[in-house]
Every structure is written in C-alpha cells, then in structure tokens.
Design an enzyme around this catalytic site. Structure first.
Site, PDB file in Angstrom:
ATOM      1  N   ASP A  62       0.598  -1.034  -0.056  1.00  0.00           N
ATOM      2  CA  ASP A  62      -0.251  -0.104  -0.047  1.00  0.00           C
ATOM      3  C   ASP A  62       0.845   1.569  -0.484  1.00  0.00           C
ATOM      4  OD1 ASP A  62      -2.770  -0.926   0.366  1.00  0.00           O
ATOM      5  OD2 ASP A  62      -1.860  -1.755   1.527  1.00  0.00           O
ATOM      6  N   ASN A  72       1.883  -2.659   3.651  1.00  0.00           N
ATOM      7  CA  ASN A  72       0.918  -4.269   3.568  1.00  0.00           C
ATOM      8  C   ASN A  72      -0.219  -4.452   4.281  1.00  0.00           C
ATOM      9  OD1 ASN A  72      -0.465  -5.089   1.137  1.00  0.00           O
ATOM     10  ND2 ASN A  72       0.372  -6.884   1.982  1.00  0.00           N
TER      11      ASN A  72
END
Length: 180
Positions: A62, A72
């Site tokens: 992310d 993430n």
C-alpha cells in the site's frame, strides 16, 4: 506472465482475514488466468514454507518508504519473517506510484485501526446462494483490527515495479535515475 509462458506455477493463497481478499479476490483472479492454487488459512504459510513447498513469496504494498520499508495488509511482516527464516526470497510487487520518497521509513507510516466487526463477523454465501453475515466470536468479546503492518526492508529481497526490480536499499537511487 510465467504461467502464460508455459512455466509451471502453483500459488498458495492466504485467505487474508479479516476481509478475505485472498479467498475472494486473489483466488478469483487466479481462476480467471487458469493458474492452479489453493486457499489456505492465514497462519498456514509457515507450515508450507517449512515443508519446502514454497519457492518464493510475492506480496503487494500500500506504501513503500524511501528506505524500502513496506506497509501492506496485516500479516505481511509475519510472512516476511517466516520467509527469511526458511531462506525463501520475499518480493513486493507494486506500482512505482506506491513509493513515497518523502516518507523516510516505515515508522513514518500511520497504521489504520479498523472496526472490530471485521474480526467478529465473516461474510459468505450460504447454501441457498444468499449472502450472509455470521458472528464467529463470543458476543462480549473485544477485538483489535490493525489493517496494515510494516515489513522492514531487511526482509525484502526485491521490489517489483513496472520500471524493473530493485533492491530496497537502492529504491531512491533507482527511482531518481528513472526521473520518478
């Protein structure tokens, strides 16, 4: 691409609790490509790594900090540590737009705490093919639900982007040379 080029590929897909993105989305995408896979409980990854049934791990991201630390989905750090302990390469696949050179390291990435209900309840299709929400924990139980964790760059073999594969320590230099 490896599958399309005739390489034998098999994927262990974590269910990715609490929202089950692995058992829903990742599995569906692999089915669309005809890639053999099996969904496993989130905590089963280490079992298959230790048995020698995992050649490499690939996760998404992310956000990627300038030093190569990666935020993430929760559980990514756990997989990275297990991969490291079992001498399995651990890669992060993400678009270069995920890399935030203004973010010094993973400590600068805020971690979202989401609703307890995502842990308490599971959604699925019942025998009548209807969507259903079912509680899986005692009614008075409390839950914690961090959405992400941070994996230190030291556990990451490489970061795969549309611009190439980079070592985490080289991410700033690599992106600078690509005018990103």
């Amino acid at each position: 691409l490896a599958h399309r080029n005739g390489r034998r590929v098999f994927v262990w897909v974590d269910e990715t609790r609490p929202r089950n993105q692995g058992s829903n989305l990742t599995s569906w995408e692999l089915m669309q490509e005809g890639i053999p896979h099996k969904i496993i409980a989130d905590n089963a990854g280490g079992f298959y790594m230790r048995k020698g049934e995992v050649d490499l791990c690939i996760v998404g991201a992310d956000r990627i900090a300038a030093n190569g630390d990666v935020a993430n989905k929760i559980g990514t750090y756990q997989k990275a540590v297990l991969a490291h302990e079992n001498n399995i390469p651990f890669y992060v696949a993400a678009p270069s737009s995920t890399i935030d050179l203004k973010c010094k390291n993973g400590d600068d990435i805020p971690i979202e705490e989401r609703s307890e209900d995502e842990v308490h309840y599971i959604h699925g299709t019942n025998r009548k093919n209807r969507q259903e929400r079912v509680r899986v924990s005692p009614k008075k139980a409390r839950a914690a639900n961090p959405a992400f964790d941070v994996t230190p760059a030291s556990y990451i073999t490489g970061i795969i982007t549309e611009r190439g594969i980079f070592k985490p320590k080289d991410i700033r230099k690599a992106l600078s040379s690509l005018n990103i």
